[in-house]
Write a protein that holds these residues in place. Sequence first.
Motif, short mmCIF file in Angstrom:
data_model
loop_
_atom_site.label_atom_id
_atom_site.label_comp_id
_atom_site.label_asym_id
_atom_site.label_seq_id
_atom_site.Cartn_x
_atom_site.Cartn_y
_atom_site.Cartn_z
N THR A 152 49.15 -21.77 101.56
CA THR A 152 49.31 -21.22 100.22
C THR A 152 50.40 -21.92 99.43
OG1 THR A 152 50.69 -19.58 101.23
CG2 THR A 152 48.46 -18.90 100.68
N LEU B 259 50.47 -26.58 95.11
CA LEU B 259 50.94 -26.39 93.75
C LEU B 259 49.79 -26.01 92.82
CD1 LEU B 259 53.17 -29.54 93.53
CD2 LEU B 259 53.92 -27.18 93.53
N THR B 260 50.15 -25.24 91.80
CA THR B 260 49.13 -24.91 90.81
C THR B 260 49.04 -26.00 89.75
OG1 THR B 260 50.80 -23.58 89.74
CG2 THR B 260 49.19 -22.42 91.11
N HIS B 261 50.13 -26.67 89.46
CA HIS B 261 50.02 -27.89 88.63
C HIS B 261 51.11 -28.87 89.01
CE1 HIS B 261 53.28 -27.34 85.63
NE2 HIS B 261 53.06 -26.05 85.82
N PRO C 256 59.70 -25.85 97.13
CA PRO C 256 60.17 -26.33 95.83
C PRO C 256 61.36 -25.53 95.31
CG PRO C 256 57.85 -25.68 95.74
CD PRO C 256 58.38 -25.23 97.06
N VAL D 75 62.39 -13.77 102.30
CA VAL D 75 61.04 -14.06 101.78
C VAL D 75 60.82 -15.57 101.73
CG1 VAL D 75 59.49 -13.79 99.81
CG2 VAL D 75 60.96 -11.90 100.47
N ASN E 194 57.88 -17.08 103.96
CA ASN E 194 56.65 -17.37 103.22
C ASN E 194 56.57 -18.77 102.62
OD1 ASN E 194 55.84 -14.81 103.77
ND2 ASN E 194 56.00 -14.03 101.69
N PRO F 254 55.91 -18.50 88.67
CA PRO F 254 56.54 -19.82 88.78
C PRO F 254 55.47 -20.88 89.11
CG PRO F 254 57.79 -18.21 90.02
CD PRO F 254 56.55 -17.53 89.56
N ASP F 255 55.60 -22.05 88.49
CA ASP F 255 54.50 -23.01 88.55
C ASP F 255 54.29 -23.63 89.93
OD1 ASP F 255 56.75 -24.48 88.46
OD2 ASP F 255 56.39 -25.31 86.46
N TYR F 256 55.15 -23.32 90.89
CA TYR F 256 54.91 -23.84 92.24
C TYR F 256 54.32 -22.79 93.17
CZ TYR F 256 59.45 -21.63 92.85
OH TYR F 256 60.49 -20.74 92.86
N GLN F 257 53.98 -21.62 92.61
CA GLN F 257 53.43 -20.57 93.46
C GLN F 257 52.03 -20.18 93.00
OE1 GLN F 257 55.92 -17.15 94.12
NE2 GLN F 257 57.77 -18.38 94.31
N THR F 258 51.14 -20.02 93.95
CA THR F 258 49.83 -19.48 93.61
C THR F 258 49.97 -17.97 93.43
OG1 THR F 258 49.30 -19.12 95.92
CG2 THR F 258 48.60 -21.22 94.97
N GLU G 103 48.31 -15.77 94.91
CA GLU G 103 48.25 -15.17 96.26
C GLU G 103 49.63 -15.21 96.92
OE1 GLU G 103 46.30 -16.20 100.60
OE2 GLU G 103 45.99 -17.56 98.90
N LEU G 104 50.31 -16.35 96.81
CA LEU G 104 51.65 -16.47 97.41
C LEU G 104 52.64 -15.57 96.69
CD1 LEU G 104 53.63 -17.86 99.36
CD2 LEU G 104 53.92 -19.66 97.66
N ARG G 105 52.51 -15.51 95.38
CA ARG G 105 53.40 -14.66 94.59
C ARG G 105 53.29 -13.20 95.05
NH1 ARG G 105 57.90 -14.41 91.72
NH2 ARG G 105 57.82 -12.93 90.02
N LYS H 30 52.19 -12.13 97.93
CA LYS H 30 52.69 -12.04 99.31
C LYS H 30 54.23 -11.94 99.31
CE LYS H 30 52.26 -14.78 103.52
NZ LYS H 30 51.93 -16.11 104.01
N ASN H 31 54.85 -12.76 98.46
CA ASN H 31 56.32 -12.74 98.35
C ASN H 31 56.81 -11.39 97.86
OD1 ASN H 31 56.51 -15.36 99.18
ND2 ASN H 31 56.70 -16.23 97.12
#
Lengths: 531, 50
Positions: A3, A6-8, A106, A185, A189, B4-8, B10-12, B14-15
Amino acid sequence: MSTTTLTHDEAHHHEAPKGWRRWLFSTNHKDIGTLYLLFALVMLFLGGASAMLIRLELFQPGIQLLDPDLYNNLVTNHALIMIFGGVMPAAAGLANWMIPMMIGAPDMALPRLNNLSFWILPAAATMLILSFVIPFFPGGGTQINTGWTIYPPLSLQVGMSMDFLIFAIHLLGISSVLASINIIVTLLNMRAPGMTLMKMPMFCWTWLVTAFLLILVIPVLAGGVTMLLFDRHFGTSFFDAAGGGDPVLFQHLFWFFGHPEVYILLLPSIGVLAHVIPAFARKPLFGYKSMVGAMLAVATIGMVVWAHHQYTVGMSLGAVTYFMIGTILISIPVGLMVFNFIATIWRGAMTFETPMLFAVGIVLMFTFGGLSGVMLAVVPADMQYHDSMFVVAHFHYVLMPGAVFGLFAGVFYWLPKWTGHMYDEKLGKLFFWTNVIGFNITFFPQHFLGLAGMPRRIVDYNMMFTEFNVVSSIGAMIFGLSHLLLLYIVIKTIRGGKKAESRAWEGAKGLEWELDSPPAFHTWTVAPQIK
Amino acid sequence: MRIPDYQTLELRRKNLRLAWGLAGLALFFLVTSFPFWTGIFRIVGTQAVQ
């Protein structure tokens, strides 16, 4: 950990914001780490100034500079500033800087919470400092002469400055718990794909355990001081014997927090050692799994032996026997850690740069502090040592080498990574030697003072204690002033110096050393693969 | 809330789930530090005797 994709991809193109907004609104782990470290540095000097005043007063018998209440106010203030303002934020600063870089993340998992955790601290520090200065103003009430333990019934009688202190403790606690949640966390994670828990760098392991300890014990302190506040202002009698309460309950609540707090201060520095010693011995850490096990054992046993701080309060024989045996048992996992470090050093190709000097110093002096701790754990012996200068010597030998020198080792080890410049090695070594010699001159004689019967937290002393006190005070001046050299070295390194390579130290290993020195504003925007 | 642009997403989630769980643990320790449970033990003990 799939998971973590990266999204972008633009994250790494973002530049650092400019001006004050960069710092006030920061959600960047490196900037927040820097803020924590700068805050800790300021508090280190404030706490150090109060310590030097204490030692100036004790230079000679009689009352020189400070009246008894002001002296005890300084004792209280020194401890709280150093523990909550100096050591804990410094360790949090190292965690913020290093954990994401070490695990290939990151940033922290909850970056806005990270910002909040830090910015609560200046407000808390203001309250803490106000609790010290309020009594100097008209109507400000009496000084906090309780020591950092703020035991009732005395703390029920102190003026309004105690209320400022209680609120400061609440704020500091909230900051610590929020930071701990974020760290846990992040570690659970946000690790790079392939980095299992048992492949995690030791510094991260120590912080995982520390963060859990903080979450378990800080709320108990918060509960204790809240009850104190209620007793002071709202007519309750939790700790007031006149109303059916029990002052000893507060001692139990305080030390349920206070003893694990020792490990909270120590463990991050043990984590630093687990990186510094292998790097400068050029050998892998001996016994990674046993170190993790030992750390978990220390944390677990450390949670259930708090009452060894209160043997003299009149507990049952069964209770003190349990707390004595439990306390002595802790020396087994702690000893294992120390032996692991010695085994790592054994036949290593060692060099003694400043971080390694601190590391070796820690192994020697922290062990010494641990041994006097075993003496204090023994009930009949503790009945003699309790509240004497021997205890002061003991916990400074545990906390200075065990916690603060570990932080110094970490700062010197990672300073090239943070700033992109190598620090001045000659000045670094000069700082180590003046610091360590000053420390030992200050605190070693205090063992003898305590054994000869000098009590702590009392402004005056018998003539027979003069010589050792003079030596101790001279050492304290050397020790205190040596920190100006640290400040100079840090400023000099930030401003310039020899360019640091990505891997600043030949033997350094870990993901953080694969990044540039200094690292980009955003790092690990593409998660590394761990084999 | 912006992620945040580094988290999907799903991960967000979960966190946040884990963070709230840990906050609950902290709250539990805070609440149990108040000694109300000594009274509960006393009541339970008295009833057991009766």
